[in-house]
Write a protein that holds these residues in place. Structure first.
Motif, short mmCIF file in Angstrom:
data_model
loop_
_atom_site.label_atom_id
_atom_site.label_comp_id
_atom_site.label_asym_id
_atom_site.label_seq_id
_atom_site.Cartn_x
_atom_site.Cartn_y
_atom_site.Cartn_z
N ASP A 1 0.97 -1.02 -0.03
CA ASP A 1 -0.10 -0.25 -0.15
C ASP A 1 0.69 1.15 0.01
N GLY A 2 2.18 1.10 -0.42
CA GLY A 2 3.30 2.47 -0.40
C GLY A 2 3.82 2.88 0.81
N TRP A 3 3.63 2.04 2.47
CA TRP A 3 3.53 1.89 3.15
C TRP A 3 4.47 1.47 4.01
N VAL A 4 6.12 1.34 4.40
CA VAL A 4 6.09 0.62 5.56
C VAL A 4 6.46 0.82 6.89
N ASN A 5 5.73 -0.60 7.93
CA ASN A 5 5.24 0.27 9.06
C ASN A 5 6.04 -1.35 9.76
N GLY A 50 6.98 12.38 6.42
CA GLY A 50 5.87 12.42 6.00
C GLY A 50 5.25 10.73 6.97
N GLY A 51 5.65 10.61 7.62
CA GLY A 51 5.65 9.12 8.61
C GLY A 51 4.28 9.80 9.62
N ARG A 52 4.18 8.63 9.97
CA ARG A 52 3.39 9.16 11.70
C ARG A 52 3.92 7.62 12.79
N LEU A 53 3.59 7.88 13.91
CA LEU A 53 4.27 7.41 15.03
C LEU A 53 3.40 6.88 16.38
N GLY A 54 2.66 6.28 16.21
CA GLY A 54 1.71 6.06 17.56
C GLY A 54 2.09 5.32 18.47
N VAL A 55 1.23 4.99 19.44
CA VAL A 55 1.49 4.17 21.04
C VAL A 55 0.55 3.61 21.22
N ILE A 56 0.78 2.10 21.32
CA ILE A 56 -0.35 1.72 22.22
C ILE A 56 -0.40 0.62 23.22
N GLY A 57 -0.64 0.63 24.30
CA GLY A 57 -0.41 0.48 25.93
C GLY A 57 -1.65 0.23 26.82
N GLU A 58 -1.45 -1.07 27.68
CA GLU A 58 -2.15 -1.09 28.77
C GLU A 58 -1.96 -1.30 29.81
N ALA A 64 3.12 -1.12 22.64
CA ALA A 64 4.14 -1.19 21.20
C ALA A 64 3.97 0.37 21.15
N VAL A 65 5.36 0.48 20.08
CA VAL A 65 5.67 1.73 19.53
C VAL A 65 5.52 1.71 17.77
N HIS A 66 4.22 2.04 17.13
CA HIS A 66 4.07 1.40 15.80
C HIS A 66 4.32 2.88 14.86
N VAL A 67 5.77 2.94 14.03
CA VAL A 67 6.22 3.91 12.59
C VAL A 67 5.67 3.25 11.60
N SER A 68 4.51 4.33 10.93
CA SER A 68 4.98 4.20 9.95
C SER A 68 5.89 4.97 8.71
N LEU A 69 5.85 4.76 7.69
CA LEU A 69 7.21 5.60 6.51
C LEU A 69 6.49 5.52 5.12
N PRO A 70 6.71 6.48 4.04
CA PRO A 70 6.09 5.96 3.07
C PRO A 70 7.26 5.17 2.62
#
Length: 214
Positions: A1-5, A50-58, A64-70
């Motif tokens: 889809d054009g992204w590296v995750n 041009g990417g984004r970073l998100g964090v999830i956790g309980e 978990a840190v999730h990074v998406s880069l074009p």
């Protein structure tokens, strides 16, 4: 889809919603003695490309840190920031009241071949300015005794041609609002990225050379 995750996760103590929402803010950390700049720098770098970073956790379930880069394609021109470097061997007066931040910035500048004199506040910086001449002054904004704004005014009064670079935790907000204190040549957000510092010093150097040439 054009992204590296990329996802990096652990099985540690996790984090509450309140911590998760604040964890990418500059200098926020739940661990004593830590600067709290790692996720901030990572998020800023992801956004720059041009990417984004998100964090999830309980709590109790890890984080978990999730990074998406074009995805980069060789046929396309990469949106890579300028790699211009400042000229070597600047004589820098570094003014920062937080010892940990001051040491981090000083180490960054020394690794770039600059000579650094450190001052813990504006008053100490004024004493240094009376003793020696500096190529550039790099100062925090919010400091006791004398603010960075006040110090910039003193620098420009004594040495009008000396560039002043201000580093502040609200640098991005100041940029959005177009706020630049009088006497300040460039404002950088904290935490300062190495490439941003290189570009800032190269910029003030170019301006100085253009001024001398004109």
């Amino acid at each position: 889809d054009g992204w590296v995750n990329v996802t990096v996760s652990d099985t540690g103590s996790g984090m509450s919603d309140a911590v998760r929402l604040r964890c990418v803010r500059p200098f926020f950390s739940t661990k004593e003695g830590h600067l709290g700049i790692g996720l901030t720098v990572a998020a800023r770098l992801a956004a720059r490309y041009g990417g984004r970073l998100g964090v999830i956790g309980e709590p109790g379930k890890g984080s978990a840190v999730h990074v998406s880069l074009p995805r980069y394609r060789q046929s396309e021109r990469a949106a890579i920031p300028s790699s211009r470097r400042s000229r070597p061997h600047f004589k820098v007066l570094l003014v920062e009241d937080d010892p940990a931040v001051r040491e981090t910035l000083a180490a960054m500048l020394v690794s770039e071949k600059h000579s650094v004199t450190s001052a813990e506040d504006g008053a100490a910086a004024v004493l240094q300015l009376r003793r020696a001449r500096f190529d550039v002054v790099i100062t925090d904004r919010a400091m006791p005794i004398m603010t960075g704004d006040e110090l910039a005014a003193v620098v420009k009064k004594r040495y009008p041609d000396t560039p002043v670079v201000m580093v502040t935790g609200v640098g991005e907000e100041m940029g959005r609002r177009g706020v630049q204190p009088e006497g300040v040549d460039i404002v950088l957000p904290k935490p300062v990225l190495r490439e941003d510092m290189r570009i800032a010093l190269a910029t003030v150097s170019d301006r100085a050379e253009q001024g001398q040439g004109g």
